[in-house]
Motif scaffolding. Structure first.
Motif, PDB file in Angstrom:
ATOM      1  N   ILE A 155       0.845  -1.199   0.000  1.00  0.00           N
ATOM      2  CA  ILE A 155       0.000   0.000   0.000  1.00  0.00           C
ATOM      3  C   ILE A 155       0.880   1.248   0.000  1.00  0.00           C
ATOM      4  CG2 ILE A 155      -1.611   1.345   1.414  1.00  0.00           C
ATOM      5  CD1 ILE A 155      -2.900  -1.353   2.201  1.00  0.00           C
ATOM      6  N   SER A 156       1.930   1.217   0.804  1.00  0.00           N
ATOM      7  CA  SER A 156       2.848   2.350   0.870  1.00  0.00           C
ATOM      8  C   SER A 156       3.555   2.559  -0.475  1.00  0.00           C
ATOM      9  CB  SER A 156       3.870   2.113   1.977  1.00  0.00           C
ATOM     10  OG  SER A 156       4.692   3.224   2.141  1.00  0.00           O
ATOM     11  N   GLN A 157       3.909   1.472  -1.139  1.00  0.00           N
ATOM     12  CA  GLN A 157       4.522   1.579  -2.464  1.00  0.00           C
ATOM     13  C   GLN A 157       3.577   2.269  -3.445  1.00  0.00           C
ATOM     14  OE1 GLN A 157       5.576  -2.643  -3.050  1.00  0.00           O
ATOM     15  NE2 GLN A 157       7.540  -1.897  -3.774  1.00  0.00           N
ATOM     16  N   ALA A 158       2.319   1.851  -3.435  1.00  0.00           N
ATOM     17  CA  ALA A 158       1.339   2.434  -4.355  1.00  0.00           C
ATOM     18  C   ALA A 158       1.104   3.907  -4.037  1.00  0.00           C
ATOM     19  CB  ALA A 158       0.030   1.654  -4.279  1.00  0.00           C
ATOM     20  N   ARG A 188       8.930   9.252  -3.722  1.00  0.00           N
ATOM     21  CA  ARG A 188      10.015   8.310  -3.983  1.00  0.00           C
ATOM     22  C   ARG A 188      10.479   7.642  -2.681  1.00  0.00           C
ATOM     23  NH1 ARG A 188      13.370  11.587  -7.428  1.00  0.00           N
ATOM     24  NH2 ARG A 188      12.147  11.146  -9.261  1.00  0.00           N
ATOM     25  N   ALA A 189      10.596   8.447  -1.620  1.00  0.00           N
ATOM     26  CA  ALA A 189      11.019   7.912  -0.320  1.00  0.00           C
ATOM     27  C   ALA A 189       9.973   6.945   0.244  1.00  0.00           C
ATOM     28  CB  ALA A 189      11.267   9.053   0.655  1.00  0.00           C
ATOM     29  N   GLU A 190       8.702   7.314   0.121  1.00  0.00           N
ATOM     30  CA  GLU A 190       7.630   6.448   0.615  1.00  0.00           C
ATOM     31  C   GLU A 190       7.591   5.130  -0.160  1.00  0.00           C
ATOM     32  OE1 GLU A 190       2.803   6.649   1.152  1.00  0.00           O
ATOM     33  OE2 GLU A 190       3.939   8.519   1.191  1.00  0.00           O
ATOM     34  N   LYS A 191       7.804   5.224  -1.456  1.00  0.00           N
ATOM     35  CA  LYS A 191       7.817   4.024  -2.294  1.00  0.00           C
ATOM     36  C   LYS A 191       8.962   3.094  -1.884  1.00  0.00           C
ATOM     37  CE  LYS A 191       8.981   4.348  -6.634  1.00  0.00           C
ATOM     38  NZ  LYS A 191       9.029   4.638  -8.066  1.00  0.00           N
ATOM     39  N   THR A 192      10.132   3.673  -1.621  1.00  0.00           N
ATOM     40  CA  THR A 192      11.287   2.878  -1.201  1.00  0.00           C
ATOM     41  C   THR A 192      11.038   2.245   0.160  1.00  0.00           C
ATOM     42  OG1 THR A 192      12.769   4.302  -2.455  1.00  0.00           O
ATOM     43  CG2 THR A 192      13.759   2.949  -0.745  1.00  0.00           C
ATOM     44  N   GLY A 193      10.472   3.016   1.090  1.00  0.00           N
ATOM     45  CA  GLY A 193      10.142   2.465   2.409  1.00  0.00           C
ATOM     46  C   GLY A 193       9.136   1.332   2.307  1.00  0.00           C
ATOM     47  N   GLY A 194       8.167   1.484   1.439  1.00  0.00           N
ATOM     48  CA  GLY A 194       7.175   0.427   1.227  1.00  0.00           C
ATOM     49  C   GLY A 194       7.797  -0.824   0.638  1.00  0.00           C
ATOM     50  N   ARG A 195       8.757  -0.624  -0.275  1.00  0.00           N
ATOM     51  CA  ARG A 195       9.444  -1.771  -0.875  1.00  0.00           C
ATOM     52  C   ARG A 195      10.229  -2.534   0.195  1.00  0.00           C
ATOM     53  NH1 ARG A 195      12.798   0.588  -4.700  1.00  0.00           N
ATOM     54  NH2 ARG A 195      10.960   0.979  -5.941  1.00  0.00           N
ATOM     55  N   ILE A 196      10.867  -1.798   1.096  1.00  0.00           N
ATOM     56  CA  ILE A 196      11.634  -2.425   2.175  1.00  0.00           C
ATOM     57  C   ILE A 196      10.701  -3.177   3.123  1.00  0.00           C
ATOM     58  CG2 ILE A 196      13.038  -1.942   4.227  1.00  0.00           C
ATOM     59  CD1 ILE A 196      14.278   0.380   2.556  1.00  0.00           C
TER      60      ILE A 196
END
Length: 76
Positions: free
Chosen positions: A29-32, A54-62
């Motif tokens: 969800i955070s990635q999206a 971009r930062a939120e997407k990276t955090g979501g990926r992690i």
């Protein structure tokens, strides 16, 4: 007579393998959400929003990756 659950949800969908944990769900969800912010920032020329996305997407990926590893360990 079949139960309501078996009638509404096919057996293939109810397999335990199809269930995702909360880290996987929140991460995806955070990635999206990050992707939406990134694109919105790019469209409107807002660098701060683009970088935040971009930062939120990276955090979501992690976080999703952590959930994937946690799920793999639980299965084996």
């Amino acid at each position: 007579m079949a139960s309501f659950r078996s009638w509404v949800i096919p057996h293939e969908v109810r397999r335990p393998e199809a269930v995702i944990n909360t880290h996987q769900l929140k991460g995806r969800i955070s990635q999206a959400s990050g992707k939406v912010k990134e694109i919105t920032g790019r469209l409107f020329g807002k660098k701060a929003l683009e970088e935040k996305g971009r930062a939120e997407k990276t955090g979501g990926r992690i976080q999703a990756g952590y959930g994937d590893v946690k799920d793999d360990i639980k299965r084996h």
